[in-house]
Scaffold this motif. Structure first.
Motif, PDB file in Angstrom:
ATOM      1  N   PHE A  84      66.177  24.034  62.846  1.00  0.00           N
ATOM      2  CA  PHE A  84      66.395  22.921  61.932  1.00  0.00           C
ATOM      3  C   PHE A  84      66.296  21.612  62.700  1.00  0.00           C
ATOM      4  O   PHE A  84      66.751  21.499  63.829  1.00  0.00           O
ATOM      5  N   GLN A  85      65.704  20.655  62.063  1.00  0.00           N
ATOM      6  CA  GLN A  85      65.543  19.340  62.665  1.00  0.00           C
ATOM      7  C   GLN A  85      66.884  18.617  62.663  1.00  0.00           C
ATOM      8  O   GLN A  85      67.654  18.702  61.704  1.00  0.00           O
ATOM      9  N   ASP A  86      67.183  17.901  63.732  1.00  0.00           N
ATOM     10  CA  ASP A  86      68.387  17.087  63.772  1.00  0.00           C
ATOM     11  C   ASP A  86      68.263  15.970  62.740  1.00  0.00           C
ATOM     12  O   ASP A  86      67.192  15.375  62.581  1.00  0.00           O
ATOM     13  N   VAL A  87      69.343  15.718  62.030  1.00  0.00           N
ATOM     14  CA  VAL A  87      69.349  14.692  60.982  1.00  0.00           C
ATOM     15  C   VAL A  87      70.428  13.672  61.299  1.00  0.00           C
ATOM     16  O   VAL A  87      71.556  14.038  61.651  1.00  0.00           O
ATOM     17  N   ASP A  88      70.083  12.416  61.155  1.00  0.00           N
ATOM     18  CA  ASP A  88      71.060  11.337  61.313  1.00  0.00           C
ATOM     19  C   ASP A  88      71.762  11.153  59.970  1.00  0.00           C
ATOM     20  O   ASP A  88      71.228  10.542  59.051  1.00  0.00           O
TER      21      ASP A  88
END
Length: 99
Positions: A84-88
């Motif tokens: 999963f992509q890191d999300v801000d």
């Protein structure tokens, strides 16, 4: 113990969601259940009585079950978790504190 759930080392056994994820993605009842009938279980278990199930020969005798939620060794490369992509989060919820 009445039910044992076996998982691989990539599953956090202290996280119920992770264990259920393993059961959802790695368990097939026709190959992954190991019943152990006719063994002593907790005497207060109401399902361990002959009038609940005829194979319970006495009170406190029931079937224990192993749920094998492990991956066959030769298929391990097909059971890698999706990255999963890191999300801000602050980008979407500016007041987020992470608590």
């Amino acid at each position: 113990m009445k039910h044992i759930i076996l998982v691989d080392d990539d599953v956090d056994i202290f996280d119920t969601d992770d264990v259920m994820w393993a059961m959802t993605t790695r368990f097939q009842a026709e190959r992954s259940i190991v019943p152990i009938p006719g063994v002593r279980c907790h005497p207060l278990d109401p399902s361990a009585a002959p009038d609940f199930l005829w194979t319970n020969v006495d009170h406190g005798i029931s079937t224990k079950t192993i749920f094998d939620c492990t991956v066959p060794w030769d298929l391990r490369d097909r059971f890698i978790r999706a990255p999963f992509q890191d999300v801000d989060v602050k980008k979407f919820l500016p007041d987020w504190t992470g608590d």
